[in-house]
Design a protein around this motif. Structure first.
Motif, mmCIF file in Angstrom:
data_model
loop_
_atom_site.group_PDB
_atom_site.id
_atom_site.type_symbol
_atom_site.label_atom_id
_atom_site.label_comp_id
_atom_site.label_asym_id
_atom_site.label_seq_id
_atom_site.Cartn_x
_atom_site.Cartn_y
_atom_site.Cartn_z
ATOM 1 N N ALA A 193 0.689 -1.344 -0.076
ATOM 2 C CA ALA A 193 -0.016 -0.064 0.144
ATOM 3 C C ALA A 193 0.821 1.211 0.009
ATOM 4 O O ALA A 193 0.686 2.255 -0.725
ATOM 5 C CB ALA A 193 -1.034 0.025 1.474
ATOM 6 N N GLU A 194 1.658 1.318 0.784
ATOM 7 C CA GLU A 194 2.620 2.343 0.867
ATOM 8 C C GLU A 194 3.559 2.593 -0.654
ATOM 9 O O GLU A 194 3.635 3.565 -1.007
ATOM 10 C CB GLU A 194 4.015 2.258 2.126
ATOM 11 C CG GLU A 194 3.140 2.194 3.365
ATOM 12 C CD GLU A 194 4.221 1.911 4.388
ATOM 13 O OE1 GLU A 194 5.392 1.479 4.062
ATOM 14 O OE2 GLU A 194 3.669 2.364 5.711
ATOM 15 N N THR A 195 3.923 1.607 -1.062
ATOM 16 C CA THR A 195 4.584 1.642 -2.460
ATOM 17 C C THR A 195 3.700 1.993 -3.456
ATOM 18 O O THR A 195 3.700 2.825 -4.369
ATOM 19 C CB THR A 195 5.272 0.285 -2.801
ATOM 20 O OG1 THR A 195 6.060 -0.064 -1.665
ATOM 21 C CG2 THR A 195 6.017 0.446 -4.028
ATOM 22 N N ALA A 196 2.483 1.626 -3.493
ATOM 23 C CA ALA A 196 1.562 2.059 -4.352
ATOM 24 C C ALA A 196 1.091 3.407 -4.142
ATOM 25 O O ALA A 196 1.060 4.223 -5.306
ATOM 26 C CB ALA A 196 0.188 1.046 -4.378
ATOM 27 N N ARG A 197 1.004 4.015 -3.120
ATOM 28 C CA ARG A 197 0.646 5.431 -2.779
ATOM 29 C C ARG A 197 1.806 6.148 -3.292
ATOM 30 O O ARG A 197 1.370 7.248 -4.216
ATOM 31 C CB ARG A 197 0.199 5.590 -1.466
ATOM 32 C CG ARG A 197 -0.969 5.212 -1.030
ATOM 33 C CD ARG A 197 -1.382 5.815 0.350
ATOM 34 N NE ARG A 197 -0.530 4.914 1.325
ATOM 35 C CZ ARG A 197 -1.150 3.960 2.205
ATOM 36 N NH1 ARG A 197 -2.376 3.700 1.857
ATOM 37 N NH2 ARG A 197 -0.197 3.636 3.070
ATOM 38 N N ALA A 198 3.031 5.873 -3.037
ATOM 39 C CA ALA A 198 4.161 6.644 -3.588
ATOM 40 C C ALA A 198 4.207 6.641 -4.988
ATOM 41 O O ALA A 198 4.482 7.698 -5.696
ATOM 42 C CB ALA A 198 5.383 6.161 -2.863
ATOM 43 N N MET A 199 3.911 5.532 -5.637
ATOM 44 C CA MET A 199 3.982 5.380 -7.227
ATOM 45 C C MET A 199 2.968 6.178 -7.906
ATOM 46 O O MET A 199 3.353 6.738 -8.833
ATOM 47 C CB MET A 199 4.117 3.916 -7.396
ATOM 48 C CG MET A 199 5.407 3.144 -7.195
ATOM 49 S SD MET A 199 5.200 1.312 -7.589
ATOM 50 C CE MET A 199 5.613 1.557 -9.312
ATOM 51 N N ARG A 200 1.943 6.235 -7.403
ATOM 52 C CA ARG A 200 0.758 6.948 -7.788
ATOM 53 C C ARG A 200 1.037 8.538 -7.717
ATOM 54 O O ARG A 200 0.464 9.522 -8.517
ATOM 55 C CB ARG A 200 -0.472 6.743 -7.069
ATOM 56 C CG ARG A 200 -0.947 5.061 -7.594
ATOM 57 C CD ARG A 200 -2.424 4.862 -7.704
ATOM 58 N NE ARG A 200 -2.758 3.416 -7.546
ATOM 59 C CZ ARG A 200 -2.909 2.950 -8.772
ATOM 60 N NH1 ARG A 200 -2.889 3.458 -9.821
ATOM 61 N NH2 ARG A 200 -3.461 1.535 -8.470
#
Length: 505
Positions: A193-200
């Protein structure tokens, strides 16, 4: 001769055919990259060292996406090792496959290969030994317009325009104790979730895939999906599935019915995912990326890692596929198409040499394995919509799955062209089966036959080599006849079959 019946109706649609169903997988494993797609000393190699014969096979296979660079490999991968001048790149020990990775091929080389092959990349990030920062650095390197360190570094390395990679896997098989950096579901879910938020924050339009279970037999299956998606449901688009099948203890009957297990696995995963959707009262639906699937003899000699030395590109996982294996692969393609309402992306693992439809001799010949043909035909002829067919078939008893249908089948229909494709496997080892294909729903005169083909061999365990590859391929099946709007086709025992029709006015 026994018979089966298949009723088709263009109004009964499962979902549109997703081209991403016909993806594959290239991992830095064995001779998949080095000696497979990349072989600078080969007579057909281009200026980048990529084999021209393999590129042509890839184009003819009709693949849509290629997942890269792993697989287990990615959980220890430092992507920065594979950029810049090749002579300056470090060699690293690959703990996943007990090999040495020279980093001769990296992100930029792979992206040039995808352009030549005409495929879309599906990039995986390392969430085993690395995390959020490394993922967004890689995303900026590949997709950044310029003006930042990593996007300018890509330009310095020779690629001015962003690659625009849209599909990203958030790690690989993080539920597996064999995985470097293995995590609990809660740990992984939060990291994803943290990685996805940062990538978005860099690109909100990415398609992000969370790791699901590595197989239906995993003790955490179901619980893993629930706990991961409780953390990451709002941040991801797809959840992955992995499954491999092989004949065990000489039980060919159960092996031929592997699609039954795939069907159940998909249905169970959908139930687990939709449970989270219901508890969250979410409107968004998480679909499936079945981004590793194939026949793989996991307990065979070819799957044993080197034990002492750390070779570069060892001969590893080079299964040689039989006609029975090809029929099973065809059956698994039928299962994937049948679930097109939820399985929107899939990757046959892998593409070259490593449990692959394409084989090569390093510096030498290349050829198509038996499993190449069902994939190529399904990719070529599955167009338009997947139809919800009504199939009546005799059954046979298996030790693993109980009573299963002798015939398995799915069909597609392209409303624009009127083309219909019926894909069918006959699982019987001894009996031909006549399948009656009812086409009356396509108009007063039903449909017209374009072609019927069959892949089979008298020896179900026949495997091909570079010298015998032409001995197994789809051949025209002339055992067809019409009874008004019903097409009768004789399906030989243990066979993969494609029947192409066109709807009449």
């Amino acid at each position: 001769m026994t018979s089966a019946r298949l009723s088709l109706d263009p109004a009964f649609v499962v979902a549109p055919v997703s081209r991403k169903t016909f993806g594959t997988f290239v991992e830095h494993l064995g001779r998949c990259v080095y000696g497979g797609i990349h072989d600078p000393g080969h007579p057909t190699a281009d200026e980048d060292g990529f084999r021209g014969d393999v590129l042509q096979y890839v184009r003819d296979l009709g693949i849509s996406t290629v997942r890269y660079p792993g697989g287990n490999f990615v959980s220890g991968y430092r992507w920065e090792d594979g950029i810049g001048p090749v002579e300056d790149r470090p060699a690293r020990k690959d703990l996943a496959w007990h090999s040495t990775e020279p980093n001769t091929v990296g992100i930029d080389e792979f992206m040039r290969w995808t352009e030549k092959a005409g495929v879309e990349p599906m990039m995986a990030v390392n969430l085993g030994t690395r995390g959020v920062q490394e993922a967004i650095d890689l995303l900026d390197y590949t997709n950044g317009e310029g003006g930042s360190f990593h996007s300018d570094l890509r330009k310095k390395n020779g690629t001015e325009k962003p690659y625009g990679i849209k599909m990203w896997c958030l790690g690989n098989e993080m539920d597996g104790p064999w995985q470097i950096g293995h995590k609990t579901a809660k740990e992984y879910g939060r990291l994803a979730a943290e990685t996805a938020r940062a990538m978005r924050l860099i690109d909100p339009d990415l398609t992000l895939v969370a790791c699901g279970s590595s197989g239906a037999e995993m003790p955490t299956f179901g619980t893993w999906e629930r706990e991961v998606l409780e953390e990451a449901y709002d941040e991801v688009d797809l959840i992955s599935m992995h499954a491999y099948y092989w004949e065990k203890d000489g039980d060919l009957g159960s092996f031929l019915a592997s699609g039954v297990q795939m069907d159940a696995f998909i249905d169970d995963l959908v139930a687990s995912v939709d449970h989270v959707r219901a508890t969250k009262k979410a409107t968004k639906r998480i679909n499936i990326s079945f981004d590793e699937w194939n026949v793989w003899y996991l307990d065979g000699e070819a799957s044993k890692n080197p034990e002492t030395e750390w070779p570069v590109a060892p001969v590893l996982l080079e299964d040689h596929y039989s006609v029975a294996d090809a029929v099973v692969v065809g059956g698994l393609l039928i299962s994937l198409l049948r679930h097109s309402d939820r399985v929107v992306s899939a990757s046959l693992a892998q593409l070259v040499n490593v449990i692959a439809p394409i084989m090569t001799e390093t510096g030498g010949r290349s050829w198509k394995q038996t499993t190449y043909h069902p994939f190529a035909q399904a990719s070529r002829f599955a167009q338009g919509n997947v139809l919800r067919v009504e199939l009546q078939s005799p059954t046979y008893e298996t030790a693993k799955h109980g009573d299963v249908p002798v015939i398995d089948s799915v069909a597609t229909h392209d409303p624009a062209s009127g083309d219909v494709a019926v894909f069918a496997v006959n699982r019987s080892q001894t009996e031909s089966v006549t399948i009656d294909i009812d086409t009356r729903s396509f108009g007063p005169r039903g449909a017209e036959l374009v072609e019927a083909t069959t892949l089979r061999h008298d020896d179900p365990y026949f495997t091909v080599t570079a010298d015998t590859a032409d001995q197994v391929a789809p051949e025209v099946n002339d055992a067809t006849s019409w009874d008004d709007t019903v097409l009768k086709v004789v399906l030989p025992p243990l066979s993969w079959n494609v029947v192409r029709l066109t709807a009449t006015a």
